[in-house]
Design a protein around this motif. Structure first.
Motif, PDB file in Angstrom:
ATOM      1  N   GLN A 101       0.619  -1.150  -0.289  1.00 40.20           N
ATOM      2  CA  GLN A 101       0.209  -0.495  -0.106  1.00 40.20           C
ATOM      3  C   GLN A 101       0.505   1.655   0.001  1.00 40.20           C
ATOM      4  O   GLN A 101       0.788   2.125  -1.072  1.00 40.20           O
ATOM      5  CB  GLN A 101      -1.272  -0.108   1.156  1.00 40.20           C
ATOM      6  CG  GLN A 101      -1.977   1.269   1.155  1.00 40.20           C
ATOM      7  CD  GLN A 101      -2.380   1.339   2.406  1.00 40.20           C
ATOM      8  OE1 GLN A 101      -2.216   0.594   3.657  1.00 40.20           O
ATOM      9  NE2 GLN A 101      -3.160   2.390   2.909  1.00 40.20           N
ATOM     10  N   TRP A 102       1.569   1.354   0.938  1.00 42.97           N
ATOM     11  CA  TRP A 102       2.069   2.607   0.937  1.00 42.97           C
ATOM     12  C   TRP A 102       3.531   2.602  -1.032  1.00 42.97           C
ATOM     13  O   TRP A 102       3.768   4.204  -1.051  1.00 42.97           O
ATOM     14  CB  TRP A 102       3.657   1.854   1.681  1.00 42.97           C
ATOM     15  CG  TRP A 102       3.167   2.246   3.481  1.00 42.97           C
ATOM     16  CD1 TRP A 102       1.867   2.368   4.179  1.00 42.97           C
ATOM     17  CD2 TRP A 102       3.893   1.577   4.552  1.00 42.97           C
ATOM     18  NE1 TRP A 102       1.756   2.141   4.647  1.00 42.97           N
ATOM     19  CE2 TRP A 102       2.940   1.811   5.605  1.00 42.97           C
ATOM     20  CE3 TRP A 102       5.158   0.926   4.441  1.00 42.97           C
ATOM     21  CZ2 TRP A 102       3.108   1.131   6.877  1.00 42.97           C
ATOM     22  CZ3 TRP A 102       5.519   0.785   5.893  1.00 42.97           C
ATOM     23  CH2 TRP A 102       4.899   1.046   6.728  1.00 42.97           C
ATOM     24  N   ARG A 162       1.233   4.861  -2.766  1.00 42.64           N
ATOM     25  CA  ARG A 162       1.582   5.686  -2.603  1.00 42.64           C
ATOM     26  C   ARG A 162       2.335   7.033  -2.671  1.00 42.64           C
ATOM     27  O   ARG A 162       3.018   7.753  -2.420  1.00 42.64           O
ATOM     28  CB  ARG A 162       0.551   6.072  -0.936  1.00 42.64           C
ATOM     29  CG  ARG A 162      -0.438   5.290  -1.311  1.00 42.64           C
ATOM     30  CD  ARG A 162      -1.441   5.771  -0.092  1.00 42.64           C
ATOM     31  NE  ARG A 162      -1.132   7.271   1.003  1.00 42.64           N
ATOM     32  CZ  ARG A 162      -1.665   7.042   2.340  1.00 42.64           C
ATOM     33  NH1 ARG A 162      -2.102   5.919   3.461  1.00 42.64           N
ATOM     34  NH2 ARG A 162      -1.238   8.403   2.723  1.00 42.64           N
ATOM     35  N   ASP A 222      -2.175   3.786   7.782  1.00 41.88           N
ATOM     36  CA  ASP A 222      -2.096   4.670   6.544  1.00 41.88           C
ATOM     37  C   ASP A 222      -2.038   5.937   7.250  1.00 41.88           C
ATOM     38  O   ASP A 222      -1.227   6.908   6.192  1.00 41.88           O
ATOM     39  CB  ASP A 222      -3.704   5.017   6.801  1.00 41.88           C
ATOM     40  CG  ASP A 222      -4.700   3.702   5.949  1.00 41.88           C
ATOM     41  OD1 ASP A 222      -4.139   2.853   5.460  1.00 41.88           O
ATOM     42  OD2 ASP A 222      -5.744   3.448   6.421  1.00 41.88           O
TER      43      ASP A 222
END
Length: 572
Positions: free
Chosen positions: A358-359, A362, A522
């Protein structure tokens, strides 16, 4: 009362005299209290083996004392004394076996279940077993089993079930009560025990009226009276012995938990509150072992001396609607005791790897994560192939993940652990020795193990700024690790004074609240983008200040030495 098809008739056996009934009431209340303590002791166990052993011992004890109470209760009634004096040994022992067996089946549910339906069904089974045991004891004195008095049987079964349900629910309420209120809760529970004892008196009176007995008792007492007395005394003695052994068994289980917890973390579970939480976690373990429940927060590790990517340690966080916030070490210890460690570690690793993916999506491409795993996980034969497959499926470089193992595990499982780490090293996944210095560290082991680094336990940081011996020791550890090519991370740095002392020892990679508190997954990319370099610069500014950290002025309410660090909204 219904007697076969005869309709309602009067109960054949009158209620016992007041004096006899009150004396039996006292004994019945004591039996209820003892049974409650035995149920609590069974629920205190965590691992399956201890639970089975505790349940077996408790069932034998409860079965014996309830059976003895039933037999002694026959002497309350003047019309039943001849029958009580003439009980045969074989039916009595058969009743004892039925009583113990029904308790053994029902007890695990009554002591650990969180389902009211299962508790009710187990209580109904236990009540039926009690009635069956009584009927077996008095079998030779029943005139006819064809003539059934349904009303007292139904009432007796309902009362026995109600007592078991009430006792179990009270036990469950006590377990979910804060530890600080346990003593008060037990004092207030005495009136419930007294009421339960009174209900046992009524229950016994109803059950002796279930079937018509012979009008006249035997003309002579049975020749087995002496053996019957011996069996009664043996049952009582067995119960007393089990009660005396309960404290020793609790101590044994506590020592086992302490020893196993050291394999996972340096902080041993010694708090009474945490220790009481372990059985509750075990009862709810199946529901808690879900990837969605095993949330991860991440605390950064930063080199204060030079620029570079941040490393993060994954920290488990579990919130439950029923149990509240669960201590991660307590949860992992229960998994260890229940044999679920490998499964839960793989869940945590999957969650950590998903966070890295996920990181990366991003824009955070260079962060790495350290995950603390248990020795059993590394020693599992299929772990390395599994990890290679999971990382390959997510297209992760091997450097994105590090595994942390406590030094206790290295020392206890040296040869086996060495082989497991070599397999991981060949795969390209680094292993770090966690909590170094928390136990009896073996410096010689550092030269033999193919590890990538060590993490100095927060015990090193305690009083480091004022303890010259700790400063020298930490400096020598850093020099030794540097010479053999190991990185060193110092955990628990929370003040500027500690930061200076760590830097003076030649160590620069720190982890602690001075840098950042753990944050949700997150928030990590935003923290790295907006806070990583400012905070590194703030650490360097603290190191450059001429005054001790305690004298650095800051805004009102700001901790000494922390005023110059920018506050991130992502901190928790």
């Amino acid at each position: 009362m219904l007697s076969g098809s005869q309709g309602f008739v009067a109960l054949a056996v009158a209620f016992p005299p007041l004096g006899n009934a009150m004396l039996f009431w006292v004994f019945a209340t004591l039996v209820v209290v003892v049974c409650q303590r035995l149920v609590e002791h069974t629920a205190h166990s965590v691992d399956p083996s201890s639970r089975r052993i505790s349940a077996s011992h408790a069932a034998l004890c409860i079965g014996c004392i309830v059976w003895a109470l039933d037999v002694v209760g026959l002497f309350m009634y003047a019309e039943l004394k001849p029958h009580a004096m003439a009980l045969d040994l074989l039916p009595a022992l058969s009743g004892l076996i039925i009583m113990v067996a029904s308790t053994r089946v029902a007890l695990p549910v009554l002591s650990t279940s969180t389902s009211k339906l299962r508790i009710t069904l187990a209580s109904l089974f236990l009540g039926s077993g009690m009635l069956a045991a009584h009927f077996m004891v008095t079998r030779d004195h029943v005139e006819s089993f064809r003539t059934v008095h349904w009303f007292p049987i139904g009432m007796a079964l309902a009362l026995a079930t109600g007592i078991a349900v009430a006792t179990s629910l009270h036990h469950r309420l006590t377990r979910y009560t804060p530890v600080a209120l346990h003593a008060q809760h037990r004092r207030e529970a005495w009136h419930q025990h007294v009421l339960a004892g009174l209900a046992v008196v009524v229950l016994h009176w109803l059950v002796v009226n279930a079937f018509p007995l012979h009008a006249d008792g035997p003309s002579e007492p049975s020749g087995g009276n002496t053996l019957m007395l011996i069996v009664l005394l043996f049952g009582v003695a067995l119960a007393v012995e089990q009660l005396n052994n309960m404290r020793s068994d609790v101590s044994r289980q506590v020592m086992l938990r302490k020893g196993m917890s050291m394999m996972r973390a340096s902080s041993v579970l010694q708090s009474e509150r945490l220790d009481s939480q372990l059985p509750l976690i075990a009862d709810n373990l199946e529901r808690l072992m879900q990837r969605s429940v095993l949330a991860l927060h991440f605390q950064p590790m930063v080199d204060a001396s030079q620029r570079g990517p941040a490393q993060f340690e994954a920290l488990l966080r579990i919130e439950d609607s029923r149990l509240g916030a669960i201590n991660p070490e307590a949860f992992l210890l229960v998994c260890e005791l229940q044999g679920k460690t490998v499964v839960v570690d793989r869940m945590i690793l999957r969650n950590a790897m998903d966070c890295i993916v996920q990181w990366q999506s991003r824009g955070l491409l260079d962060a790495s994560v350290s995950v603390n795993v248990a020795p059993a996980t590394l020693l599992d034969v299929g772990f390395v192939p599994w990890l290679r497959e999971e990382m390959g499926a997510r297209k992760l470089y091997q450097t994105a993940l590090k595994l942390e193992i406590t030094e206790h595990a290295f020392i206890a499982l040296g040869p086996q652990m060495l082989l497991a780490i070599r397999d991981l090293d060949a795969m390209g996944v680094a292993v770090v020795m966690d909590d170094f210095g928390a136990g009896y560290s073996s410096l010689g082991m550092l030269a033999d193990l193919p590890i990538a680094g060590i993490k100095c336990d927060r015990l090193f940081v305690r009083d480091l700024a004022s303890d010259r011996r700790r400063q020298l020791l930490l400096g020598h550890i850093g020099t030794l690790a540097s010479e053999i090519g190991l990185s060193v991370v110092v955990e628990g740095v929370e003040s500027a004074a500690e930061l200076r002392a760590v830097s003076a020892a030649g160590l620069h990679i720190i982890q602690g609240h001075l840098l950042s508190k753990p944050m949700p997954a997150d928030d990590v990319p935003a923290w790295c983008a907006a806070q990583l370099e400012p905070r590194r610069s703030a650490l360097q500014a603290l190191l450059a200040q001429p005054l001790p950290a305690e004298h650095v002025p800051g805004p009102s309410g700001t901790a000494p030495g922390a005023a110059v660090l920018p506050q991130a909204g992502a901190d928790r």
